[in-house]
Write a protein that holds these residues in place. Structure first.
Motif, PDB file in Angstrom:
ATOM      1  N   LEU A  21       1.148   7.102  -6.943  1.00 12.43           N
ATOM      2  CA  LEU A  21       0.528   7.870  -7.423  1.00 12.43           C
ATOM      3  C   LEU A  21       0.483   9.245  -6.910  1.00 12.43           C
ATOM      4  O   LEU A  21      -0.060  10.600  -7.514  1.00 12.43           O
ATOM      5  N   ARG A  22       1.427   9.475  -6.012  1.00 14.04           N
ATOM      6  CA  ARG A  22       2.021  11.200  -5.656  1.00 14.04           C
ATOM      7  C   ARG A  22       3.749  10.787  -6.466  1.00 14.04           C
ATOM      8  O   ARG A  22       3.442  12.209  -5.700  1.00 14.04           O
ATOM      9  N   VAL A  75       0.308   4.263  -2.455  1.00 16.12           N
ATOM     10  CA  VAL A  75       0.305   5.679  -2.539  1.00 16.12           C
ATOM     11  C   VAL A  75       1.618   6.500  -3.421  1.00 16.12           C
ATOM     12  O   VAL A  75       1.248   7.633  -3.386  1.00 16.12           O
ATOM     13  N   ALA A 122       0.327  -1.581   0.067  1.00 15.15           N
ATOM     14  CA  ALA A 122       0.381  -0.198   0.154  1.00 15.15           C
ATOM     15  C   ALA A 122       0.514   1.141  -0.737  1.00 15.15           C
ATOM     16  O   ALA A 122       0.212   2.435  -1.075  1.00 15.15           O
ATOM     17  N   GLU A 123       1.945   1.297   1.105  1.00 14.68           N
ATOM     18  CA  GLU A 123       2.847   2.336   1.021  1.00 14.68           C
ATOM     19  C   GLU A 123       3.725   2.420  -0.723  1.00 14.68           C
ATOM     20  O   GLU A 123       3.363   3.576  -0.707  1.00 14.68           O
TER      21      GLU A 123
END
Length: 191
Positions: free
Chosen positions: A125-126, A122, A118-119
């Motif tokens: 995506l950023r 994210v 998950a990290e």
């Protein structure tokens, strides 16, 4: 038996993960490579069920023949955006993850199950980064060793404007110096 190819940068990491995997009854390491240009031939010759690869070593290889478990640091997550992550042929884990998670990831990818950290998702995506396109141009030239005057001439800016851009970039990326700003932006994949 899950035939596994390891494509990892660094003999210590490559050897350590190979040693850990050798203790697993259902995983067999068929090849170990430490250069990106060796990956396609190793996949073709060894026909692994799963490839475990550092992001830097998999970027020149297009997943498709077999699933690939990509190991990456969140600062380098921008490179993950180029991989076909929507398919079950690519999994992603942090490069500093526990060996047991890598083992589990290999097994899950062999069954065509999703493997995502998950990290990392994210971070990918950023990963557009905080720099404007002009700031990226200025920092890219600076990273290549161009002095302020040369950057100004190349981009048709005044020297003062280039210095202002560099000061703003340094603040934006949380650096203390231009050299540190170049390092941070490079590691994050912004330049």
């Amino acid at each position: 038996m899950i035939r596994t190819l390891l494509a990892l940068d660094g003999a210590l990491v490559l050897g350590a993960l190979s040693f850990v995997l050798a203790a697993e009854d259902d995983i067999h390491v068929v090849a170990k490579v430490d250069r990106a240009d060796e990956v396609p031939a190793a996949v073709r010759d060894q026909r692994p069920d799963v490839v475990v690869a550092d992001l830097d070593l998999v970027e020149g290889f297009t997943p498709g023949a077999c699933p690939v478990l990509v190991l990456a640091h969140p600062h380098r997550a921008r490179g993950l955006r180029r991989l076909p992550c929507a398919s079950r042929m690519v999994g992603m884990l942090r490069s500093d993850t526990a060996p047991q998670r890598v083992i589990d990831g290999i097994r899950r990818l062999a069954r065509r199950e999703p493997v995502l950290d998950a990290e990392l998702v994210v971070a990918a995506l950023r990963s557009d980064g905080p720099l404007t396109s002009r700031e990226t141009e200025v920092l890219t030239l600076t990273a290549a060793g161009a002095p302020v005057a040369e950057v100004a001439l190349s981009l048709k800016l005044s020297r003062g404007t280039v210095r202002n851009h560099l000061a703003r970039i340094t603040r934006k990326v949380g650096a203390r110096t231009r050299v540190e700003a170049v390092r941070i932006a490079g590691e994050a994949g912004w330049i």
